[in-house]
Design an enzyme around this catalytic site. Structure first.
Site, PDB file in Angstrom:
ATOM      1  N   ASP A  67     -36.564  18.246 -10.968  1.00 29.56           N
ATOM      2  CA  ASP A  67     -36.994  18.644  -9.630  1.00 29.56           C
ATOM      3  C   ASP A  67     -36.912  20.153  -9.412  1.00 29.56           C
ATOM      4  O   ASP A  67     -36.361  20.884 -10.247  1.00 29.56           O
ATOM      5  CB  ASP A  67     -36.173  17.898  -8.563  1.00 29.56           C
ATOM      6  CG  ASP A  67     -34.676  17.855  -8.878  1.00 29.56           C
ATOM      7  OD1 ASP A  67     -34.232  18.666  -9.699  1.00 29.56           O
ATOM      8  OD2 ASP A  67     -33.979  17.023  -8.295  1.00 29.56           O
ATOM      9  N   ASN A 136     -25.256  10.262  -1.520  1.00 29.93           N
ATOM     10  CA  ASN A 136     -26.010   9.192  -0.845  1.00 29.93           C
ATOM     11  C   ASN A 136     -26.749   8.294  -1.849  1.00 29.93           C
ATOM     12  O   ASN A 136     -27.549   7.456  -1.452  1.00 29.93           O
ATOM     13  CB  ASN A 136     -27.008   9.789   0.155  1.00 29.93           C
ATOM     14  CG  ASN A 136     -28.069  10.657  -0.515  1.00 29.93           C
ATOM     15  OD1 ASN A 136     -28.087  10.793  -1.738  1.00 29.93           O
ATOM     16  ND2 ASN A 136     -28.955  11.234   0.272  1.00 29.93           N
ATOM     17  N   HIS A 138     -28.846   9.362  -4.235  1.00 29.27           N
ATOM     18  CA  HIS A 138     -30.136   9.836  -4.740  1.00 29.27           C
ATOM     19  C   HIS A 138     -30.054  10.175  -6.223  1.00 29.27           C
ATOM     20  O   HIS A 138     -28.989  10.509  -6.734  1.00 29.27           O
ATOM     21  CB  HIS A 138     -30.688  11.008  -3.911  1.00 29.27           C
ATOM     22  CG  HIS A 138     -30.016  12.325  -4.115  1.00 29.27           C
ATOM     23  ND1 HIS A 138     -30.005  13.320  -3.170  1.00 29.27           N
ATOM     24  CD2 HIS A 138     -29.337  12.843  -5.173  1.00 29.27           C
ATOM     25  CE1 HIS A 138     -29.362  14.371  -3.625  1.00 29.27           C
ATOM     26  NE2 HIS A 138     -28.950  14.104  -4.838  1.00 29.27           N
ATOM     27  N   GLU A 143     -34.644  10.331  -2.406  1.00 29.22           N
ATOM     28  CA  GLU A 143     -33.672  10.089  -1.355  1.00 29.22           C
ATOM     29  C   GLU A 143     -33.762   8.644  -0.871  1.00 29.22           C
ATOM     30  O   GLU A 143     -34.833   8.021  -0.958  1.00 29.22           O
ATOM     31  CB  GLU A 143     -33.963  11.034  -0.180  1.00 29.22           C
ATOM     32  CG  GLU A 143     -33.862  12.517  -0.528  1.00 29.22           C
ATOM     33  CD  GLU A 143     -32.432  13.030  -0.572  1.00 29.22           C
ATOM     34  OE1 GLU A 143     -31.502  12.247  -0.845  1.00 29.22           O
ATOM     35  OE2 GLU A 143     -32.247  14.229  -0.327  1.00 29.22           O
TER      36      GLU A 143
HETATM   37  P1  PGA Z   1     -24.127  17.733  -7.983  1.00 33.50           P
HETATM   38  O1  PGA Z   1     -25.455  17.102  -7.450  1.00 33.50           O
HETATM   39  O2  PGA Z   1     -24.177  17.634  -9.462  1.00 33.50           O
HETATM   40  O3  PGA Z   1     -24.141  19.154  -7.513  1.00 33.50           O
HETATM   41  O4  PGA Z   1     -22.993  16.936  -7.400  1.00 33.50           O
HETATM   42  C1  PGA Z   1     -25.895  15.908  -7.986  1.00 33.50           C
HETATM   43  C2  PGA Z   1     -27.152  15.466  -7.287  1.00 33.50           C
HETATM   44  O5  PGA Z   1     -27.318  15.757  -6.094  1.00 33.50           O
HETATM   45  O6  PGA Z   1     -27.975  14.817  -7.948  1.00 33.50           O
END
Ligand code: PGA
Length: 244
Positions: A67, A136, A138, A143
């Protein structure tokens, strides 16, 4: 689904890197799916060490990132282009022409999304995809929602994700609200998936997925329960709720 629980972040990162390293040694042309965020940084550091000290060779590897924020300058350290260059690419011998990251500044973003999936297909598909997980649930920027697009798409970030990502920006207002993300279908087509999770903040969502054994687009990572070759590597903090 294979579950590996390691003592801490350092151990988790070493296991993840060694799985990637083994895959790469047996398939030097591998198509590697990459993630950003705090989680994979330790894995990338270990891969860099393996490249420098053990001659792990990335010269034939093709990479696809999950992404990128929409309309963010790539000189901004919060852009995923900058992140990848800084945390991995400039330290290893991957060829610039083999690197693919969604272009949040493309003139025609919709067209770019279609071409991105086409490119993945043309390379034969992703051999190994690294994933983090949002609090959450995702994966990439897919999302929680009633439905999820299969293909690479433009998406709006949820409040939870904007809050979580605001730690990298000067203020919450600076966090981009939209992004390009590989879709759930593009991710699920990967031959092998490594999901990494560390820290207590991930404990609830990991427990929900692994204990409830229910798939729902409201927890996008739960769809991974349907994939034939997923390994979750987590530290003891992230595994707390699951082990309770
Ligand atoms: P993080 O993010 O590795 O910074 O915890 C993971 C994500 O949001 O996929």
């Amino acid at each position: 689904m294979k579950i590996i629980i390691k003592k801490d972040y350092e151990e988790l990162s070493k296991v993840a890197a060694s799985i990637i390293g083994d895959e790469l040694k047996s398939n030097p042309n591998m198509v590697l799916g990459l993630a950003t965020g705090s989680t994979p940084i330790g894995t990338y550091n270990e891969l860099i060490r393996m490249h420098k000290e053990e001659a792990l060779d990335f010269s034939k590897v093709v990479t696809f990132n999950l992404d990128e924020y929409l309309n963010i300058p790539y000189s901004n350290p919060n852009s995923y282009h900058y992140f990848m260059e800084d945390n991995l690419f400039k330290h290893i011998n991957v060829k610039a022409e083999n690197i693919h990251i969604p272009d949040g500044n493309a003139e025609n973003v919709e067209k770019f999304c279609i071409e991105y999936d086409k490119k993945i297909e043309e390379t034969g598909g992703i051999d190994l995809q690294i994933l983090g997980i949002g609090e959450n649930g995702h994966i990439a920027f897919n999302e929680p929602a009633p439905t999820l697009p299969l293909e690479t798409n433009i998406t709006e970030l949820t409040e939870s994700t904007i809050n979580a990502n605001s730690r990298f920006f000067d203020s919450i207002d600076e966090v981009p609200k939209k992004a390009i993300t590989m879709g759930i279908g593009s991710i699920m087509k990967s031959k092998k998936i490594l999901l990494l999770a560390n820290g207590e903040k991930k404990a609830d969502i990991i427990a929900k997925i692994l204990k409830n054994k229910v798939v729902t687009t409201h927890i996008p990572a739960s769809l991974l329960l349907l994939h034939p070759d997923v390994t979750i590597i987590m530290d003891e903090d992230a595994a707390k709720g699951y082990l309770e």
